[in-house]
Scaffold this motif. Structure first.
Motif, PDB file in Angstrom:
ATOM      1  N   LEU A 136     -90.649 -59.007 -36.377  1.00  0.00           N
ATOM      2  CA  LEU A 136     -91.248 -59.053 -35.012  1.00  0.00           C
ATOM      3  C   LEU A 136     -92.622 -58.776 -34.651  1.00  0.00           C
ATOM      4  CD1 LEU A 136     -90.354 -59.657 -31.910  1.00  0.00           C
ATOM      5  CD2 LEU A 136     -90.044 -57.226 -31.606  1.00  0.00           C
ATOM      6  N   TRP A 137     -93.074 -57.761 -35.622  1.00  0.00           N
ATOM      7  CA  TRP A 137     -94.456 -57.558 -35.762  1.00  0.00           C
ATOM      8  C   TRP A 137     -95.237 -58.610 -36.518  1.00  0.00           C
ATOM      9  CZ3 TRP A 137     -98.130 -55.565 -33.298  1.00  0.00           C
ATOM     10  CH2 TRP A 137     -99.300 -54.939 -33.700  1.00  0.00           C
ATOM     11  N   GLU A 139     -94.535 -61.763 -36.758  1.00  0.00           N
ATOM     12  CA  GLU A 139     -94.680 -62.858 -35.911  1.00  0.00           C
ATOM     13  C   GLU A 139     -95.671 -62.814 -34.825  1.00  0.00           C
ATOM     14  OE1 GLU A 139     -93.440 -65.863 -36.328  1.00  0.00           O
ATOM     15  OE2 GLU A 139     -92.411 -65.080 -38.356  1.00  0.00           O
ATOM     16  N   ILE A 140     -95.918 -61.674 -34.199  1.00  0.00           N
ATOM     17  CA  ILE A 140     -96.748 -61.323 -33.263  1.00  0.00           C
ATOM     18  C   ILE A 140     -98.059 -61.606 -33.607  1.00  0.00           C
ATOM     19  CG2 ILE A 140     -97.877 -59.472 -31.736  1.00  0.00           C
ATOM     20  CD1 ILE A 140     -94.946 -58.650 -31.227  1.00  0.00           C
ATOM     21  N   TYR A 441     -87.312 -64.710 -34.014  1.00  0.00           N
ATOM     22  CA  TYR A 441     -88.089 -63.738 -33.783  1.00  0.00           C
ATOM     23  C   TYR A 441     -89.538 -64.210 -33.243  1.00  0.00           C
ATOM     24  CZ  TYR A 441     -84.861 -60.057 -35.402  1.00  0.00           C
ATOM     25  OH  TYR A 441     -84.021 -59.277 -35.354  1.00  0.00           O
ATOM     26  N   LYS A 444     -89.000 -64.291 -29.540  1.00  0.00           N
ATOM     27  CA  LYS A 444     -89.074 -63.001 -28.916  1.00  0.00           C
ATOM     28  C   LYS A 444     -90.528 -62.234 -29.153  1.00  0.00           C
ATOM     29  CE  LYS A 444     -84.130 -61.982 -30.658  1.00  0.00           C
ATOM     30  NZ  LYS A 444     -83.323 -61.269 -31.573  1.00  0.00           N
ATOM     31  N   GLY A 445     -91.156 -62.492 -30.088  1.00  0.00           N
ATOM     32  CA  GLY A 445     -92.454 -62.142 -30.075  1.00  0.00           C
ATOM     33  C   GLY A 445     -93.383 -62.596 -28.992  1.00  0.00           C
ATOM     34  N   SER A 446     -93.145 -63.996 -29.008  1.00  0.00           N
ATOM     35  CA  SER A 446     -93.943 -64.521 -27.745  1.00  0.00           C
ATOM     36  C   SER A 446     -93.871 -64.130 -26.485  1.00  0.00           C
ATOM     37  CB  SER A 446     -93.921 -66.186 -27.894  1.00  0.00           C
ATOM     38  OG  SER A 446     -92.527 -66.357 -27.504  1.00  0.00           O
TER      39      SER A 446
END
Length: 596
Positions: A136-137, A139-140, A441, A444-446
């Motif tokens: 997740l991190w 992709e952010i 992911y 979810k990150g967006s």
């Protein structure tokens, strides 16, 4: 687009592939059968998404005897299935969520293409081996890197319009009203439709770039240019007939006349605006996010200078009111010219497809998705214009307050909208690579990033709510009205951003129709009727209209987040695979017809 790029050869070309495979078969003692109309239908049917190369809808091959017959001498057993890595060059660290290819040996043919892509080091890691928090991190961080240049692009493009309004605003109140009316009409009848059609490329281009056929990026861009060419005809006719339309809508004759003049001169830049909406996505799908930013950064000061010179400059070249739309039109054309030059001389030619009659094929797919994109994009644009029209019925103070609030909300919207563009590209690339887990992911990150951005804007509005309106107006009644409504605007910042990002995710998946239904129901069935009822039946004035908008945004964001987070990403990967195979199949049929 008219780039003079050379053709990028891939296994989708039957004649060249057959020559290579024939040579390979001869060297390995495989008996060859001459290619004829009677046996050419033996191309592997499994390449078609429906497992039937010559389906009832396919073009029949003259002289074929049996659609089920295969040519036994075609050495398909030596063709390794395409399995792209996530780096520019295949290596042991490359990963794809689909099946891994067999190990290379002395019998492995050298036909597997090197797949260009937006290189991200984290993609080389098998997502199953990473912690979910790390995924997740990562992709952010990637989305943040993509979003910043896109945000700059939109802000700079917004400055082109602001410069026009500022230059005209000091001529007269009538001129300002006319330019505002002309700009609103241009947005409703032209720009929103163009952007809606172009949103189809958010679905097509990113996944094509990371597929086995990156030249489809250029081909789909050419096809969209053809669709845009036909779409511009009714738009131009409407703009040239705008005076009679505006008079029919009970606008003041002088304002309607000047607005019509504004639109007629704006036509000069309309084709360039359509071209820019395509070229921007062409670059962004390849990870070249800074290219549109650099181009507009160069043109923006020229646009400001043109607005000053053509509206207020020396007598020989001063044009007054018409100088502003002409300056903006020139700027749009300069952006197009700079984009072409940049694309020809500074961008690799991997994604370009040579101009051919293929750009007139598969237009139905673009039109179908494009109309849904218009429904998704334009319905939202039109709803805000409708609210502005309703605010004009509430008196001058309410109208002035509406202008301040609208400009404020539109400015803060640019950040989540830029994130939505970055999200479309990232998810589209991952779907093209068949990396379903990372696509999930990225979505979810967006969503998390959108919430963070919305909270930041909300805090800003709440902190400065009592003095915010002074940026635009000194009237105490307007300042007081804006301060009383800013808490509502602050509340919907989170939901406005979520709606933008989920719209980008839906575009990446090709679900423009779902987005259109969501926006239409949110604004025209729920939000706006409720806001009008509060404003005029419950005497809540401008507060009621903004409460209605907030309700629509909460509904659209909630349903959109639910759809995106419950998506079966493996199924989305399969859909992209089928679409690419279908296009490859169509290209093969054309090559077969050319041989016959």
């Amino acid at each position: 687009m008219s780039f003079t790029y050379v053709h990028y050869s891939t296994p989708s070309s039957l004649p060249s592939d057959y020559a290579l495979l024939s040579r390979y078969a001869a060297e390995n003692g495989i008996e060859e059968e001459p290619i004829t109309p009677e046996n050419i239908e033996a191309v592997e049917p499994s390449m078609h998404p429906d497992n039937d190369l010559l389906s009832p809808n396919a073009i029949p091959i003259p002289g074929s005897q049996s659609h089920s017959r295969r040519r036994s001498s075609f050495p398909t057993s030596y063709v390794t299935p395409f399995n792209p890595t996530t780096s520019a060059l295949p290596d042991k660290s490359g990963f794809r969520s689909g099946p891994h290819p067999p190990s290379a040996n002395e019998n492995t043919p050298l036909l597997a293409p090197l797949v260009p892509r937006i290189a991200e080091d984290v993609d080389k890691i098998d997502p199953d081996s990473e912690r979910l928090v790390d995924l997740l991190w990562e992709e952010i961080r990637i989305l943040a890197k993509y979003t910043l240049p896109v945000f700059g692009t939109h802000l700079l493009e917004y400055s082109l319009v602001i410069a026009s309004v500022v230059s005209i605003g000091h001529l007269s109140t009538t001129a300002l009203a006319a330019s505002t009316l002309g700009s609103m009409t241009a947005s409703v009848t032209g720009f929103s439709i163009i952007q809606g059609l172009a949103s189809t490329l958010d679905t097509m281009l990113p996944s094509a770039w990371t597929s086995s056929q990156p030249q489809l990026v250029g081909l789909w861009s050419q096809r969209m240019a053809v669709v845009m060419l036909f779409a511009l005809v009714p738009i131009i006719l409407i703009w040239f007939s705008s005076e009679s339309i505006l008079l029919f809508l009970k606008q003041e004759p002088e304002v309607a006349h000047l607005a019509a003049i504004y639109l007629k001169y704006s036509v000069i830049g309309l084709p360039a605006y359509a071209f820019n909406s395509i070229s921007r996505r062409y670059f962004q799908s390849q990870g070249l996010f800074t290219v549109p930013t650099r181009v507009i950064l160069c043109v923006a000061p020229i646009n400001a200078l043109l607005n000053y010179v053509l509206v207020w400059g020396p007598e020989p070249i001063r044009l007054g009111f018409i100088g502003a739309p002409i300056a903006t039109a020139i700027s749009f054309n300069l952006i197009s010219l700079a984009s072409i030059i940049y694309g020809v001389y500074f961008v690799p030619r991997t994604s370009w497809h040579p101009l051919s009659r293929k750009c007139f094929t598969s237009l139905g797919v673009l039109v179908q998705l494009g109309l849904a994109g218009v429904g998704q994009t334009a319905s939202e644009w039109w709803s805000w214009e409708l609210v502005g029209l309703a605010a004009s019925l509430l008196g001058p103070v309410a109208l002035a307050g509406q202008s301040v609030l609208l400009v404020s909300a539109s400015s803060t919207f640019q950040a989540p909208f830029a994130l939505s563009v970055a999200t479309s590209v990232r998810i589209g690339n991952l779907l093209g690579e068949e990396n379903a887990k990372r696509a999930a992911y990225a979505a979810k990150g967006s969503v998390l990033m959108s919430v963070a951005i919305g909270l930041a804007w909300s805090a800003m509005f709440m902190v400065f709510r009592r003095s915010w309106a002074y940026i635009f107006n000194d009237d105490p009644s307007v300042v007081k009205l804006v301060a009383s409504i800013l808490p509502i605007v602050s509340l919907f910042q989170v939901f406005d951003g979520l709606g933008a990002v989920t719209g980008g995710i839906l575009r990446a998946m090709g679900k423009q129709f779902t987005g259109a239904l969501l926006n239409l129901s949110a604004y025209y069935i729920i939000g706006i009727p409720f806001g009008l009822w509060l404003a005029f039946k419950r005497d809540m004035s401008l507060h009621g209209l903004w409460i209605g908008l907030t309700v629509s945004l909460v509904y659209a964001a909630t349903v959109g987040v639910w759809i995106c987070l419950s998506t079966d990403w493996d199924r989305e990967v399969q859909k992209v695979r089928e679409r690419l195979e279908s296009d490859k199949h169509a290209a093969m049929r054309q090559d077969i017809e050319a041989i016959i």
